[in-house]
Design a protein around this motif. Structure first.
Motif, PDB file in Angstrom:
ATOM      1  N   ILE A 119      -9.899 -16.521  25.805  1.00  0.00           N
ATOM      2  CA  ILE A 119      -8.876 -16.417  24.889  1.00  0.00           C
ATOM      3  C   ILE A 119      -8.762 -17.940  24.338  1.00  0.00           C
ATOM      4  CG2 ILE A 119      -7.174 -17.412  26.887  1.00  0.00           C
ATOM      5  CD1 ILE A 119      -5.874 -14.981  23.993  1.00  0.00           C
ATOM      6  N   GLY A 120      -8.397 -17.864  22.955  1.00  0.00           N
ATOM      7  CA  GLY A 120      -8.412 -19.101  22.103  1.00  0.00           C
ATOM      8  C   GLY A 120      -7.153 -19.623  21.836  1.00  0.00           C
ATOM      9  N   ILE A 121      -6.323 -20.799  22.178  1.00  0.00           N
ATOM     10  CA  ILE A 121      -5.074 -21.277  21.865  1.00  0.00           C
ATOM     11  C   ILE A 121      -5.300 -22.746  22.002  1.00  0.00           C
ATOM     12  CG2 ILE A 121      -4.378 -21.042  24.487  1.00  0.00           C
ATOM     13  CD1 ILE A 121      -1.684 -20.134  23.140  1.00  0.00           C
ATOM     14  N   VAL A 122      -4.375 -23.299  21.003  1.00  0.00           N
ATOM     15  CA  VAL A 122      -4.117 -24.686  21.212  1.00  0.00           C
ATOM     16  C   VAL A 122      -5.637 -25.411  21.071  1.00  0.00           C
ATOM     17  CG1 VAL A 122      -2.960 -26.547  22.012  1.00  0.00           C
ATOM     18  CG2 VAL A 122      -2.148 -24.450  22.468  1.00  0.00           C
ATOM     19  N   ASN A 123      -6.450 -24.977  20.323  1.00  0.00           N
ATOM     20  CA  ASN A 123      -7.836 -25.689  19.917  1.00  0.00           C
ATOM     21  C   ASN A 123      -8.819 -25.646  21.010  1.00  0.00           C
ATOM     22  OD1 ASN A 123      -7.121 -26.579  17.271  1.00  0.00           O
ATOM     23  ND2 ASN A 123      -6.092 -28.367  17.921  1.00  0.00           N
ATOM     24  N   ARG A 124      -8.420 -24.779  22.056  1.00  0.00           N
ATOM     25  CA  ARG A 124      -9.489 -24.498  23.216  1.00  0.00           C
ATOM     26  C   ARG A 124      -9.811 -23.109  23.355  1.00  0.00           C
ATOM     27  NH1 ARG A 124      -7.586 -26.565  28.956  1.00  0.00           N
ATOM     28  NH2 ARG A 124      -9.486 -25.412  29.420  1.00  0.00           N
ATOM     29  N   TYR A 170       3.270 -24.821  15.771  1.00  0.00           N
ATOM     30  CA  TYR A 170       2.314 -25.718  16.389  1.00  0.00           C
ATOM     31  C   TYR A 170       1.174 -24.869  16.693  1.00  0.00           C
ATOM     32  CZ  TYR A 170       0.229 -28.948  19.930  1.00  0.00           C
ATOM     33  OH  TYR A 170      -0.474 -29.572  20.669  1.00  0.00           O
ATOM     34  N   ALA A 171       1.545 -23.731  17.449  1.00  0.00           N
ATOM     35  CA  ALA A 171       0.425 -22.891  18.058  1.00  0.00           C
ATOM     36  C   ALA A 171      -0.389 -22.155  16.775  1.00  0.00           C
ATOM     37  CB  ALA A 171       0.967 -21.704  18.949  1.00  0.00           C
ATOM     38  N   SER A 172       0.238 -21.795  15.732  1.00  0.00           N
ATOM     39  CA  SER A 172      -0.533 -21.085  14.850  1.00  0.00           C
ATOM     40  C   SER A 172      -1.628 -22.443  14.008  1.00  0.00           C
ATOM     41  CB  SER A 172       0.437 -20.570  13.628  1.00  0.00           C
ATOM     42  OG  SER A 172       1.295 -21.478  13.044  1.00  0.00           O
ATOM     43  N   SER A 173      -0.880 -23.318  13.899  1.00  0.00           N
ATOM     44  CA  SER A 173      -1.964 -24.662  13.089  1.00  0.00           C
ATOM     45  C   SER A 173      -2.846 -25.002  14.087  1.00  0.00           C
ATOM     46  CB  SER A 173      -0.810 -25.870  12.799  1.00  0.00           C
ATOM     47  OG  SER A 173      -0.139 -26.357  13.724  1.00  0.00           O
ATOM     48  N   TYR A 213      -3.925 -12.444  17.456  1.00  0.00           N
ATOM     49  CA  TYR A 213      -2.699 -12.319  17.658  1.00  0.00           C
ATOM     50  C   TYR A 213      -1.967 -13.087  17.047  1.00  0.00           C
ATOM     51  CZ  TYR A 213      -4.995  -9.759  21.784  1.00  0.00           C
ATOM     52  OH  TYR A 213      -5.655  -8.978  22.405  1.00  0.00           O
ATOM     53  N   PHE A 214      -1.429 -12.438  15.970  1.00  0.00           N
ATOM     54  CA  PHE A 214      -0.277 -13.270  15.161  1.00  0.00           C
ATOM     55  C   PHE A 214      -0.526 -14.693  14.512  1.00  0.00           C
ATOM     56  CE2 PHE A 214       1.695 -10.304  18.377  1.00  0.00           C
ATOM     57  CZ  PHE A 214       2.043  -9.028  17.528  1.00  0.00           C
ATOM     58  N   GLY A 215      -1.733 -14.915  14.567  1.00  0.00           N
ATOM     59  CA  GLY A 215      -2.245 -16.188  14.100  1.00  0.00           C
ATOM     60  C   GLY A 215      -1.758 -17.105  15.043  1.00  0.00           C
ATOM     61  N   VAL A 216      -1.265 -16.854  16.443  1.00  0.00           N
ATOM     62  CA  VAL A 216      -1.309 -17.931  17.358  1.00  0.00           C
ATOM     63  C   VAL A 216      -2.229 -18.256  18.433  1.00  0.00           C
ATOM     64  CG1 VAL A 216       1.234 -18.169  16.936  1.00  0.00           C
ATOM     65  CG2 VAL A 216       0.417 -16.744  18.676  1.00  0.00           C
ATOM     66  N   ALA A 217      -3.023 -17.045  18.550  1.00  0.00           N
ATOM     67  CA  ALA A 217      -3.895 -17.054  19.512  1.00  0.00           C
ATOM     68  C   ALA A 217      -5.136 -15.874  19.137  1.00  0.00           C
ATOM     69  CB  ALA A 217      -3.334 -16.463  21.017  1.00  0.00           C
ATOM     70  N   ARG A 218      -6.312 -16.230  19.682  1.00  0.00           N
ATOM     71  CA  ARG A 218      -7.310 -15.302  19.544  1.00  0.00           C
ATOM     72  C   ARG A 218      -8.139 -14.947  20.672  1.00  0.00           C
ATOM     73  NH1 ARG A 218      -7.756 -18.343  14.730  1.00  0.00           N
ATOM     74  NH2 ARG A 218      -7.716 -17.106  12.564  1.00  0.00           N
TER      75      ARG A 218
END
Length: 292
Positions: free
Chosen positions: A273-278, A188-191, A252-257
């Motif tokens: 920090i970019g995670i879960v579309n924000r 879910y996090a990576s997608s 970061y492992f495709g789950v966060a930037r």
């Protein structure tokens, strides 16, 4: 006539008086019964006192115990076998308040009664000591708990054991569930990880300049204040980025930037920090020199 008073100890009292005092002290230990002797016209008389107050003003030749009543002897025959006296203390240990009707007393019986009373007093003290020792001694009976108490303890023990078993099952289930959910959470996090193109540096800087990351209490309240705040943030952002800025992205492992924006004019570097579309602003640091 002069009187010489002396509060007598037990070893100076007659056996009859000692037995009477022992009886009274055993029956009424808080009443403070005592015997006082004095000499009057050559006669040694005894006066019974309660809480240091004489029960009678007159003295007696002897004091004896008959039928649980304490009697003061006023007259004795020449042989000393018969006497006449009055009741000083009733059977219940209270002073006699009735009239002083004289009684005829067989002193031989009184002496026997007094000796029996003394023996009973000694036996009572021994029994009391034995009872106190038995009471203070640790119990030797192995049946410390009744059957009902044992059943209750057994029930509580079974309930506690069952609770531990259920708790262990729940913990194991949650652990297994966590292992099962971990791949789903990663997927879910990576997608939903935002891509680099979705980050607008100027837009995010404007949000920081106008204090969008601050608590609501520190936000502008009125409409005019909000408009002026937005205008000031836009002007500050344009001036700060007019001479250029630098954006760096770290995956970061495709789950966060993480996005780092260096603004040399402002002398700061900002981080998101970019995670879960924000994109979430996390802080900034000052640049010491242009090489930072």
């Amino acid at each position: 006539a002069s009187r010489t008073f002396n509060t007598m100890t037990n070893n100076r009292l007659s056996p009859r008086t000692v037995a009477a005092l022992n009886h009274l002290r055993r029956l009424k230990p808080l009443d403070g019964y005592a015997a006082e002797s004095y000499s009057y016209f050559g006669k040694n008389l005894i006066r019974l006192k309660r809480r240091n107050i004489p029960l009678k003003d007159e003295g007696f030749l002897d004091i004896c115990l008959i039928n649980s009543r304490v009697i003061g002897i006023q007259i004795l025959t020449s042989s000393g076998s018969v006497g006449r006296g009055v009741v000083l203390v009733n059977e219940d240990g209270t002073p006699c308040t009735k009239g002083d009707a004289p009684l005829t007393v067989n002193m031989v019986d009184a002496l026997t009664a007094n000796n029996n009373s003394a023996s009973e007093a000694s036996s009572t003290r021994r029994n009391s000591s034995s009872s106190a020792a038995a009471y203070n001694a640790p119990p030797t009976n192995n049946n410390l708990l009744s059957n009902i108490d044992n059943e209750n303890l057994l029930q509580y023990g079974i309930m506690g054991l069952a609770a531990l078993v259920v708790l262990k099952i729940v913990v194991n289930a949650l652990s297994n569930l966590a292992f099962l959910l971990l791949p789903l959470l990663y997927f879910y996090a990576s997608s939903n990880c935002p891509n680099s193109e979705s980050f607008d540096a100027k837009k995010e800087l404007k949000r920081v300049m106008r204090g969008a990351h601050l608590p609501e209490q520190q936000q502008p309240k009125g409409w005019l204040e909000q408009k002026l705040n937005r205008l000031a943030a836009s002007v500050s952002t344009e001036l700060a980025t007019s001479l250029g800025y630098e954006v760096r992205m770290t995956d970061y492992f495709g789950v966060a930037r993480m996005s780092a924006v260096k603004v040399p004019v402002a002398g700061c570097e900002f981080y998101w920090i970019g995670i879960v579309n924000r994109w979430q602003y996390i802080g900034q640091r000052e640049l010491r020199n242009n090489n930072d």
